[in-house]
Design an enzyme around this catalytic site. Structure first.
Site, PDB file in Angstrom:
ATOM      1  N   LYS A   1      30.340  42.797 115.259  1.00  0.00           N
ATOM      2  CA  LYS A   1      30.586  42.626 113.821  1.00  0.00           C
ATOM      3  C   LYS A   1      30.237  43.928 113.103  1.00  0.00           C
ATOM      4  O   LYS A   1      29.122  44.439 113.227  1.00  0.00           O
ATOM      5  CB  LYS A   1      29.733  41.484 113.262  1.00  0.00           C
ATOM      6  CG  LYS A   1      29.966  41.258 111.771  1.00  0.00           C
ATOM      7  CD  LYS A   1      29.301  39.985 111.298  1.00  0.00           C
ATOM      8  CE  LYS A   1      27.923  40.196 110.752  1.00  0.00           C
ATOM      9  NZ  LYS A   1      27.876  40.776 109.405  1.00  0.00           N
TER      10      LYS A   1
ATOM     11  N   ASP B   1      33.649  42.510 108.919  1.00  0.00           N
ATOM     12  CA  ASP B   1      33.073  41.561 107.960  1.00  0.00           C
ATOM     13  C   ASP B   1      32.897  42.243 106.609  1.00  0.00           C
ATOM     14  O   ASP B   1      31.786  42.568 106.206  1.00  0.00           O
ATOM     15  CB  ASP B   1      31.731  41.063 108.517  1.00  0.00           C
ATOM     16  CG  ASP B   1      31.073  40.028 107.613  1.00  0.00           C
ATOM     17  OD1 ASP B   1      31.802  39.365 106.852  1.00  0.00           O
ATOM     18  OD2 ASP B   1      29.840  39.892 107.668  1.00  0.00           O
TER      19      ASP B   1
ATOM     20  N   LYS C   1      34.184  40.859 103.753  1.00  0.00           N
ATOM     21  CA  LYS C   1      34.160  39.772 102.752  1.00  0.00           C
ATOM     22  C   LYS C   1      35.021  40.101 101.531  1.00  0.00           C
ATOM     23  O   LYS C   1      34.521  40.193 100.396  1.00  0.00           O
ATOM     24  CB  LYS C   1      32.720  39.475 102.319  1.00  0.00           C
ATOM     25  CG  LYS C   1      31.812  39.022 103.457  1.00  0.00           C
ATOM     26  CD  LYS C   1      30.446  38.594 102.958  1.00  0.00           C
ATOM     27  CE  LYS C   1      29.573  37.996 104.029  1.00  0.00           C
ATOM     28  NZ  LYS C   1      29.139  38.927 105.086  1.00  0.00           N
TER      29      LYS C   1
ATOM     30  N   ARG D   1      19.377  40.989 114.374  1.00  0.00           N
ATOM     31  CA  ARG D   1      18.019  41.476 114.640  1.00  0.00           C
ATOM     32  C   ARG D   1      17.350  40.975 115.917  1.00  0.00           C
ATOM     33  O   ARG D   1      16.650  41.766 116.574  1.00  0.00           O
ATOM     34  CB  ARG D   1      17.142  41.209 113.410  1.00  0.00           C
ATOM     35  CG  ARG D   1      17.477  42.182 112.283  1.00  0.00           C
ATOM     36  CD  ARG D   1      16.985  41.727 110.956  1.00  0.00           C
ATOM     37  NE  ARG D   1      17.698  40.524 110.503  1.00  0.00           N
ATOM     38  CZ  ARG D   1      17.487  39.940 109.334  1.00  0.00           C
ATOM     39  NH1 ARG D   1      16.587  40.419 108.512  1.00  0.00           N
ATOM     40  NH2 ARG D   1      18.189  38.871 109.001  1.00  0.00           N
TER      41      ARG D   1
ATOM     42  N   ASP E   1      39.208  39.601  95.758  1.00  0.00           N
ATOM     43  CA  ASP E   1      39.849  40.386  94.702  1.00  0.00           C
ATOM     44  C   ASP E   1      41.146  39.670  94.321  1.00  0.00           C
ATOM     45  O   ASP E   1      41.371  38.541  94.778  1.00  0.00           O
ATOM     46  CB  ASP E   1      40.119  41.809  95.245  1.00  0.00           C
ATOM     47  CG  ASP E   1      40.073  42.866  94.142  1.00  0.00           C
ATOM     48  OD1 ASP E   1      40.666  42.607  93.063  1.00  0.00           O
ATOM     49  OD2 ASP E   1      39.476  43.927  94.348  1.00  0.00           O
TER      50      ASP E   1
ATOM     51  N   THR F   1      24.497  32.152 102.532  1.00  0.00           N
ATOM     52  CA  THR F   1      23.226  31.452 102.816  1.00  0.00           C
ATOM     53  C   THR F   1      22.096  31.903 101.897  1.00  0.00           C
ATOM     54  O   THR F   1      21.052  31.266 101.825  1.00  0.00           O
ATOM     55  CB  THR F   1      22.810  31.642 104.295  1.00  0.00           C
ATOM     56  OG1 THR F   1      23.007  33.004 104.628  1.00  0.00           O
ATOM     57  CG2 THR F   1      23.611  30.771 105.214  1.00  0.00           C
TER      58      THR F   1
END
Ligand code: C5P
Length: 237
Positions: A32, A59, A61, A213, A64, A122
């Site tokens: 990603k 990614d 996002k 991570r 528009d 989230t």
């Protein structure tokens, strides 16, 4: 190689990304690329992943006006991205134009990117919804947006593991659910609030797991990846 695990390349330079890819590429096929790395490196990061035999989840996002999103998707498809994100809150017309742009690109190149929709980030919760004047619970809002995404022809949505079951029920077996917030038992949660283990997420119906991570910060990245891949295989029945 298991394609359900996507490594979030959350770093800030081509050099660091290359070091990570070199270390993990025997086990990881799907990467990603988010807005930080893409802003820092541009299309050369996509080429780097592809040169190493990897697939690209871009990614960015998009959100528009429909024409601008459709044009951006055309360019991402030219780069050879395998999966892309748009915000479902961009609305019906935007999503329909996004899907059309991916299809048209696919007809030319023989390979259309998958378009998945971000529902409710989230980091946002019911307080955000109230402030926007929306009287749904977070779960109701996510499900509503997932249904709209499906109606518009999107290939799937991004969702935490906890919402997977309901989305899978509503949107059917072929709808892709891309799930971040994955932690092995005992891992630090970092800033993630709604986490689940790889095993639970797969059992809840996730199609892809996005992990950053827990792998990137591990001393032995390959050992962590192997643990995650084992959980995916054992739970994927
Ligand atoms: O490091 P960690 O495993 O928490 O990384 C998760 C990745 O998934 C990050 O790149 C983050 O931006 C992304 N993501 C997320 N929650 C969402 C959507 C994307 O954590 N709702």
């Amino acid at each position: 190689m298991n394609n359900k695990l996507i490594l979030a390349l959350d770093t800030d330079s081509l050099k660091k990304a290359e070091e990570i890819i070199n270390e993990v590429k025997d086990l990881i096929k799907f990467y990603k690329i988010g807005s930080q790395l893409f802003t820092a490196c541009g299309p050369s990061i996509v080429k780097l992943v592809q040169k190493n035999g990897g697939k690209v989840f871009l990614d960015l996002k998009f959100n528009d006006i429909p024409n601008t999103v459709a044009s951006a998707i055309k360019e991402a498809a030219v780069l050879g991205a395998d999966m892309l994100t748009v915000h479902t809150t961009g609305g019906r017309e935007m999503m329909i134009r996004a899907v059309e742009a991916a299809k048209t690109a696919g007809e030319k190149s023989g390979r259309a990117p998958l378009i998945v929709g971000v529902t409710l980030l989230t980091s946002l919760d019911v307080n955000y919804l109230r402030e926007m004047g929306i009287n749904y619970s977070s779960e109701e809002f996510v499900l509503r947006l997932a249904g709209l995404a499906k109606e518009c022809g999107l290939d799937g949505v991004v969702s935490s593991s906890r919402e997977c079951l309901e989305i899978r029920k509503k949107c059917g077996p072929d709808f892709k659910i891309v799930t971040p917030g994955i932690r092995l038992a005992g891992d630090s949660l970092n800033d993630q609030k709604r986490t689940d283990t790889p095993s639970k997420a797969i059992k809840n119906g996730a199609s892809y797991l996005v992990v950053g991570r827990p792998i990137l910060e591990a001393k032995d990245k390959l050992a962590v990846i192997r643990k995650i891949l084992n959980e995916i295989e054992e739970s994927d029945v």
